[in-house]
Design a protein around this motif. Structure first.
Motif, PDB file in Angstrom:
ATOM      1  N   ALA A 499       5.684  13.342  27.126  1.00 51.14           N
ATOM      2  CA  ALA A 499       6.648  12.245  27.230  1.00 51.14           C
ATOM      3  C   ALA A 499       6.117  11.191  28.192  1.00 51.14           C
ATOM      4  CB  ALA A 499       7.990  12.771  27.718  1.00 51.14           C
ATOM      5  N   PHE A 500       6.200   9.935  27.799  1.00 51.20           N
ATOM      6  CA  PHE A 500       5.700   8.840  28.636  1.00 51.20           C
ATOM      7  C   PHE A 500       6.543   8.770  29.912  1.00 51.20           C
ATOM      8  CE2 PHE A 500       5.085   4.176  29.501  1.00 51.20           C
ATOM      9  CZ  PHE A 500       3.727   4.270  29.742  1.00 51.20           C
ATOM     10  N   PRO A 501       5.918   8.876  31.098  1.00 52.76           N
ATOM     11  CA  PRO A 501       6.686   9.071  32.340  1.00 52.76           C
ATOM     12  C   PRO A 501       7.133   7.786  33.023  1.00 52.76           C
ATOM     13  CG  PRO A 501       4.358   9.229  32.826  1.00 52.76           C
ATOM     14  CD  PRO A 501       4.466   8.952  31.336  1.00 52.76           C
ATOM     15  N   MET A 502       7.185   6.696  32.325  1.00 49.47           N
ATOM     16  CA  MET A 502       7.591   5.442  32.970  1.00 49.47           C
ATOM     17  C   MET A 502       8.179   4.497  31.934  1.00 49.47           C
ATOM     18  SD  MET A 502       3.765   3.950  33.700  1.00 49.47           S
ATOM     19  CE  MET A 502       3.276   5.556  34.349  1.00 49.47           C
ATOM     20  N   SER A 503       8.825   3.482  32.431  1.00 45.35           N
ATOM     21  CA  SER A 503       9.356   2.451  31.541  1.00 45.35           C
ATOM     22  C   SER A 503       8.431   1.240  31.593  1.00 45.35           C
ATOM     23  CB  SER A 503      10.771   2.048  31.969  1.00 45.35           C
ATOM     24  OG  SER A 503      10.757   1.441  33.262  1.00 45.35           O
ATOM     25  N   LEU A 504       8.381   0.519  30.482  1.00 51.37           N
ATOM     26  CA  LEU A 504       7.573  -0.688  30.390  1.00 51.37           C
ATOM     27  C   LEU A 504       8.468  -1.818  29.908  1.00 51.37           C
ATOM     28  CD1 LEU A 504       4.897  -2.293  30.313  1.00 51.37           C
ATOM     29  CD2 LEU A 504       4.549  -1.392  27.998  1.00 51.37           C
ATOM     30  N   ARG A 505       8.568  -2.866  30.721  1.00 61.43           N
ATOM     31  CA  ARG A 505       9.418  -3.996  30.359  1.00 61.43           C
ATOM     32  C   ARG A 505       8.621  -5.292  30.472  1.00 61.43           C
ATOM     33  NH1 ARG A 505      13.096  -1.955  34.275  1.00 61.43           N
ATOM     34  NH2 ARG A 505      13.301  -4.005  35.242  1.00 61.43           N
ATOM     35  N   GLY A 510      11.458 -14.804  35.126  1.00 63.25           N
ATOM     36  CA  GLY A 510      12.173 -14.018  36.123  1.00 63.25           C
ATOM     37  C   GLY A 510      13.253 -13.103  35.586  1.00 63.25           C
ATOM     38  N   LYS A 511      13.411 -13.014  34.257  1.00 63.84           N
ATOM     39  CA  LYS A 511      14.450 -12.180  33.668  1.00 63.84           C
ATOM     40  C   LYS A 511      13.839 -11.217  32.654  1.00 63.84           C
ATOM     41  CE  LYS A 511      17.977 -15.818  34.044  1.00 63.84           C
ATOM     42  NZ  LYS A 511      18.950 -16.659  33.283  1.00 63.84           N
ATOM     43  N   ASP A 512      14.556 -10.094  32.421  1.00 66.68           N
ATOM     44  CA  ASP A 512      14.105  -9.150  31.404  1.00 66.68           C
ATOM     45  C   ASP A 512      14.067  -9.833  30.045  1.00 66.68           C
ATOM     46  OD1 ASP A 512      13.792  -7.116  33.168  1.00 66.68           O
ATOM     47  OD2 ASP A 512      15.630  -6.049  32.648  1.00 66.68           O
ATOM     48  N   TYR A 513      13.010  -9.558  29.285  1.00 69.66           N
ATOM     49  CA  TYR A 513      12.828 -10.149  27.961  1.00 69.66           C
ATOM     50  C   TYR A 513      12.774  -9.002  26.973  1.00 69.66           C
ATOM     51  CZ  TYR A 513      10.866 -13.223  24.332  1.00 69.66           C
ATOM     52  OH  TYR A 513      10.657 -13.948  23.178  1.00 69.66           O
ATOM     53  N   ASP A 514      13.814  -8.849  26.146  1.00 74.60           N
ATOM     54  CA  ASP A 514      13.930  -7.678  25.283  1.00 74.60           C
ATOM     55  C   ASP A 514      13.553  -7.945  23.837  1.00 74.60           C
ATOM     56  OD1 ASP A 514      16.028  -9.282  24.572  1.00 74.60           O
ATOM     57  OD2 ASP A 514      17.602  -7.784  24.860  1.00 74.60           O
ATOM     58  N   CYS A 520       3.243 -18.764  21.185  1.00 76.57           N
ATOM     59  CA  CYS A 520       1.866 -18.874  21.651  1.00 76.57           C
ATOM     60  C   CYS A 520       1.826 -19.569  23.009  1.00 76.57           C
ATOM     61  CB  CYS A 520       1.033 -19.659  20.640  1.00 76.57           C
ATOM     62  SG  CYS A 520       0.850 -18.826  19.050  1.00 76.57           S
ATOM     63  N   GLY A 521       1.096 -18.952  23.935  1.00 81.93           N
ATOM     64  CA  GLY A 521       0.972 -19.518  25.268  1.00 81.93           C
ATOM     65  C   GLY A 521       2.105 -19.164  26.206  1.00 81.93           C
ATOM     66  N   GLN A 522       3.048 -18.330  25.779  1.00 82.54           N
ATOM     67  CA  GLN A 522       4.190 -17.965  26.622  1.00 82.54           C
ATOM     68  C   GLN A 522       3.724 -17.189  27.852  1.00 82.54           C
ATOM     69  OE1 GLN A 522       7.233 -15.937  24.446  1.00 82.54           O
ATOM     70  NE2 GLN A 522       8.567 -15.641  26.203  1.00 82.54           N
ATOM     71  N   LYS A 523       4.186 -17.596  29.018  1.00 79.55           N
ATOM     72  CA  LYS A 523       3.813 -16.950  30.275  1.00 79.55           C
ATOM     73  C   LYS A 523       4.766 -15.789  30.538  1.00 79.55           C
ATOM     74  CE  LYS A 523       3.187 -17.832  35.238  1.00 79.55           C
ATOM     75  NZ  LYS A 523       3.296 -18.848  36.315  1.00 79.55           N
ATOM     76  N   ILE A 524       4.212 -14.592  30.740  1.00 79.62           N
ATOM     77  CA  ILE A 524       5.037 -13.398  30.909  1.00 79.62           C
ATOM     78  C   ILE A 524       4.531 -12.556  32.071  1.00 79.62           C
ATOM     79  CG2 ILE A 524       5.639 -13.296  28.456  1.00 79.62           C
ATOM     80  CD1 ILE A 524       3.566 -11.019  28.197  1.00 79.62           C
ATOM     81  N   THR A 525       5.305 -11.536  32.391  1.00 75.68           N
ATOM     82  CA  THR A 525       4.925 -10.526  33.372  1.00 75.68           C
ATOM     83  C   THR A 525       5.316  -9.159  32.816  1.00 75.68           C
ATOM     84  OG1 THR A 525       5.300 -12.023  35.239  1.00 75.68           O
ATOM     85  CG2 THR A 525       5.259  -9.675  35.727  1.00 75.68           C
ATOM     86  N   TYR A 526       4.451  -8.169  32.975  1.00 78.29           N
ATOM     87  CA  TYR A 526       4.791  -6.802  32.603  1.00 78.29           C
ATOM     88  C   TYR A 526       5.265  -6.052  33.839  1.00 78.29           C
ATOM     89  CZ  TYR A 526       2.408  -7.503  28.131  1.00 78.29           C
ATOM     90  OH  TYR A 526       2.041  -7.964  26.898  1.00 78.29           O
ATOM     91  N   ARG A 571       3.963  -4.661  38.973  1.00 79.48           N
ATOM     92  CA  ARG A 571       4.044  -5.865  38.150  1.00 79.48           C
ATOM     93  C   ARG A 571       2.639  -6.325  37.792  1.00 79.48           C
ATOM     94  NH1 ARG A 571       8.995  -6.866  40.546  1.00 79.48           N
ATOM     95  NH2 ARG A 571      10.530  -7.718  39.088  1.00 79.48           N
ATOM     96  N   ILE A 572       2.499  -6.764  36.545  1.00 81.61           N
ATOM     97  CA  ILE A 572       1.226  -7.308  36.075  1.00 81.61           C
ATOM     98  C   ILE A 572       1.517  -8.714  35.541  1.00 81.61           C
ATOM     99  CG2 ILE A 572      -0.771  -6.919  34.609  1.00 81.61           C
ATOM    100  CD1 ILE A 572       0.287  -4.047  34.175  1.00 81.61           C
ATOM    101  N   LEU A 573       1.145  -9.690  36.294  1.00 82.00           N
ATOM    102  CA  LEU A 573       0.378  -9.727  37.522  1.00 82.00           C
ATOM    103  C   LEU A 573       1.287  -9.574  38.745  1.00 82.00           C
ATOM    104  CD1 LEU A 573      -1.686 -12.809  36.460  1.00 82.00           C
ATOM    105  CD2 LEU A 573      -2.473 -10.476  36.405  1.00 82.00           C
ATOM    106  N   ASP A 574       0.723  -9.013  39.849  1.00 88.76           N
ATOM    107  CA  ASP A 574       1.518  -8.884  41.054  1.00 88.76           C
ATOM    108  C   ASP A 574       1.599 -10.232  41.766  1.00 88.76           C
ATOM    109  OD1 ASP A 574      -0.891  -9.250  42.431  1.00 88.76           O
ATOM    110  OD2 ASP A 574      -1.144  -7.121  42.865  1.00 88.76           O
ATOM    111  N   GLU A 575       2.352 -10.254  42.845  1.00 93.97           N
ATOM    112  CA  GLU A 575       2.626 -11.517  43.535  1.00 93.97           C
ATOM    113  C   GLU A 575       1.354 -12.195  44.024  1.00 93.97           C
ATOM    114  OE1 GLU A 575       5.343 -13.200  47.281  1.00 93.97           O
ATOM    115  OE2 GLU A 575       5.353 -11.070  46.739  1.00 93.97           O
TER     116      GLU A 575
END
Length: 661
Positions: A499-505, A510-514, A520-526, A571-575
């Protein structure tokens, strides 16, 4: 408010094991609040109008067959469980609308879920299917047989402790004659004899949502699980522009008088406040898709069968949940909520399907209080986990042989025979190429027109397209895309039994993206967050839509710390890295895959250290060498984990249409 028909229809409209889709303002099968009109409560139509489910026109209704009487008569009066499975694949009066998967869905539910997992005896399961491979002489799923089996067997028996209902087949909509629908439409499921008359579906051949609701309300307080793998949205499934259909939509378009619909709504003076999402106590309904979507079936290479995408994901999620739960020191039961979340993850994140499964009582989201709400039912245990589950075949680790791995590619040449097999010799190491439209599943569809090419994946989603000016350029571009698809498939085939032991969002602004759709070109953070007890080293790979490159998002030159402990998050990328780098979706439309591998011991990943968009990138040859190296290292690990996510990138204008901006 999205309206769902608690039973099988909505253009691939309801969730899992049966889910339906189509845009509707609310859960049609939800029980209405007191104070709403009781007009024609027994079914539909105006007061005094004959109920077309209970009272079919005498001239069209055959008598109940002797076979059905005998089946009902012989049914055990002592059974404490009852399951009614309906699969309608053969529609002889609807030219070109027959399906290939419903009969296989019924067999899957019976043989891999009801009997081995829920503990049903064969004599507690009744099947109405057409065709019916297990019993060719069995009763067909006509409207009469469905109604009588429901009323004379399924609903009877106060001693029955549990019931299971399943429908796979076509769904649609028709006029709401009694004004109980907020959008003026009744949702329907289509029996085998469904037929058109003057471009409309003959109402007497349909089973209306009102009647299903009435049936289910008779079981108030008694345990009932219903699964619908059908739809009702009226859209045609996405496929390449050929006569080869990648997916088949379980929806039949029905024309009816929109003006009359408006009059009906006005006469009843209803609004959304008159409706509620409540369903009878101790009931849970799974749907294959949301009400604004379609539900699909397709060919699955692992079974060699056409099956409903939802039903397939449902069974797979059940097995994986039971196995993963059995591996824990403290075994706990699997709740309805656990199963819904797992099926949603399988369909949306792992298979990147366009349909989103649904459930009633309503899913309220993660980290939200369920106790004391109408959705509290979802917390109840549904599946019993035991140590025996550890022996399930699902537990097998799957590490592909990269030197022998191939994808199946179908090339369709609309502009004439521009290419032949020898022209693509450089691709044959990575793909089995098919120019003959053979009846089998394919991972990649390439549609070659005179000056342009379109590519679609195995789900029928358009990946990307390109123009070409000559044969040389055409070959180069096709071979590049085949390598790209091969690399994505190779990564996706790396499977761990753990079982995968973590969550990935995903976070956006600055908000959760579900969503699974990006521009194309959208800036995101994992955001990765540990949920299990083990400390692990995390490696995040990506193959984007732009080409055959493999990216390493974690670790890379700026963000080298990839160890995550229980309760921690990364966080990817971190601060710090965000000051110098950005992580953006690629500039080319298409499908991207994200592969996360976690191991208690660090792996030796030899990646290029040149920062590109916040990641390290490499050529196809370098990427393939690294993937082979990772597979070899995982073979030597006793425990490791993985997760796969697939996303679709769009041009901004297309993205805005999809998300409704």
């Amino acid at each position: 408010m999205m309206k769902k028909i608690v039973f099988a229809l909505m253009t691939l409209f309801f969730f899992s094991m049966t889910l339906l889709t189509s845009c509707l303002p609310e859960k049609t099968f939800g029980v209405k609040r007191t104070g709403t009109s009781s007009q024609t409560a027994a079914g539909y139509g105006t007061p005094g109008e004959k109920n077309t489910v209970r009272d079919m026109p005498s001239g069209d209704s055959p008598t109940v067959s002797d076979d059905l009487r005998q089946i009902v008569k012989k049914a055990s009066d002592t059974s404490d469980k009852k399951a009614l499975l309906i699969g309608v694949g053969d529609y002889p009066s609807l030219q070109g609308k027959s399906l290939r998967g419903p009969q296989n869905d019924v067999a899957l539910i019976k043989n891999e879920f009801l009997i081995p997992i829920l503990g049903y005896r064969p004599d507690e399961i009744k099947i109405l299917a057409s065709p019916n491979p297990e019993d060719p002489a069995g009763l067909p799923p006509t409207k009469e047989n469905i109604v009588r089996m429901m009323e004379d067997w399924f609903l009877k028996g106060d001693h029955v402790k549990e019931r299971f209902f399943f429908f796979a087949g076509h769904g649609s909509q028709t006029e709401d004659l009694d004004g109980d629908e907020n959008d003026g439409k009744d949702e329907v499921i289509l029996a085998r004899e469904a037929a058109w008359e003057n471009h409309k579906l003959r109402r007497e051949t349909l089973i209306i949502d009102d009647d299903i609701r009435e049936w289910f309300e008779k079981l108030e307080g008694k345990k009932l699980i219903a699964v619908f793998d059908s739809c009702n949205s009226g859209t045609v499934c996405r496929s390449i522009d050929t006569d080869i259909s990648v997916k088949t939509s379980r929806f039949v378009q029905n024309s009816f008088d929109e003006n009359r619909r408006g009059v009906t709504r006005g006469e009843t003076d209803r609004d959304e406040s008159n409706f509620t999402d409540r369903i009878p106590k101790n009931h849970v309904y799974f749907y294959a898709a949301e009400s604004s979507q379609t539900a699909d079936e397709k060919f699955f290479g692992d079974t060699g069968l056409h099956q409903g995408c939802f039903t397939k994901a449902f069974i797979k999620s059940v097995k994986e949940l039971l196995r993963n739960t059995a591996q824990k020191r403290s075994i706990s039961d699997v709740s309805y909520l656990d199963l819904y979340v797992a099926v949603n993850d399988e369909m949306k994140n792992k298979q990147n399907l366009s349909q989103t499964p649904d459930i009633q009582p309503a899913y309220r989201g993660e980290g939200v209080e369920y106790e004391g709400t109408d959705s509290e039912e979802l917390l109840k245990p549904f599946l019993k986990a035991t140590k025996d589950a550890e022996m399930s075949p699902v537990a097998e680790t799957r590490l592909p042989d990269a030197d022998r791995h191939k994808i199946n590619v179908l090339l369709i040449q609309e502009g004439g025979n521009v290419l032949s097999l020898p022209d693509l010799g450089g691709s044959q190491k990575y793909a089995s190429l098919d120019f003959e439209k053979k009846e089998k599943g394919h991972d990649l569809y390439i549609n070659i027109a005179e000056k342009s090419v379109k590519l679609s994946n195995g789900n029928g989603d358009l990946l990307n397209s390109f123009d070409y000016s000559g044969k040389t350029q055409l070959i180069q571009e096709i071979e590049k895309r085949i390598k790209h698809a091969f690399l994505k498939d190779l990564l996706a085939k790396i499977k761990s039994p753990q079982a995968f032991p973590m969550s990935l969002r995903v976070e956006y602004e600055g908000k959760d993206y579900d969503k699974n759709d990006f521009y194309c070109g959208q800036k995101i953070t994992y955001l990765l967050e540990s949920k299990a007890g083990a400390d692990v080293y995390v490696y995040v790979f990506s193959v984007n839509a732009a080409g055959s490159e493999l990216n390493l998002y974690l670790p890379f030159e700026c963000q080298k710390n990839n160890r995550i402990r229980q309760g921690e998050r990364i966080r990817i990328l971190d601060e710090q890295c965000s000051k110098d780098y950005e992580l953006r979706i690629s500039d080319e439309p298409g499908e991207e895959i994200l592969k996360v591998i976690a191991s208690p011991k660090p792996l030796n990943i030899k990646m290029a250290q040149e920062g590109i968009g916040g990641a390290s990138a490499m050529t196809f040859e370098q990427a393939l060498g690294n993937v082979k190296d990772v597979i070899a290292q995982l073979k030597a690990c006793d425990i490791w984990y993985e997760d796969t996510r697939k996303y679709m990138n769009h041009e901004l204008s297309d993205y805005n249409k999809i998300v409704g901006n």
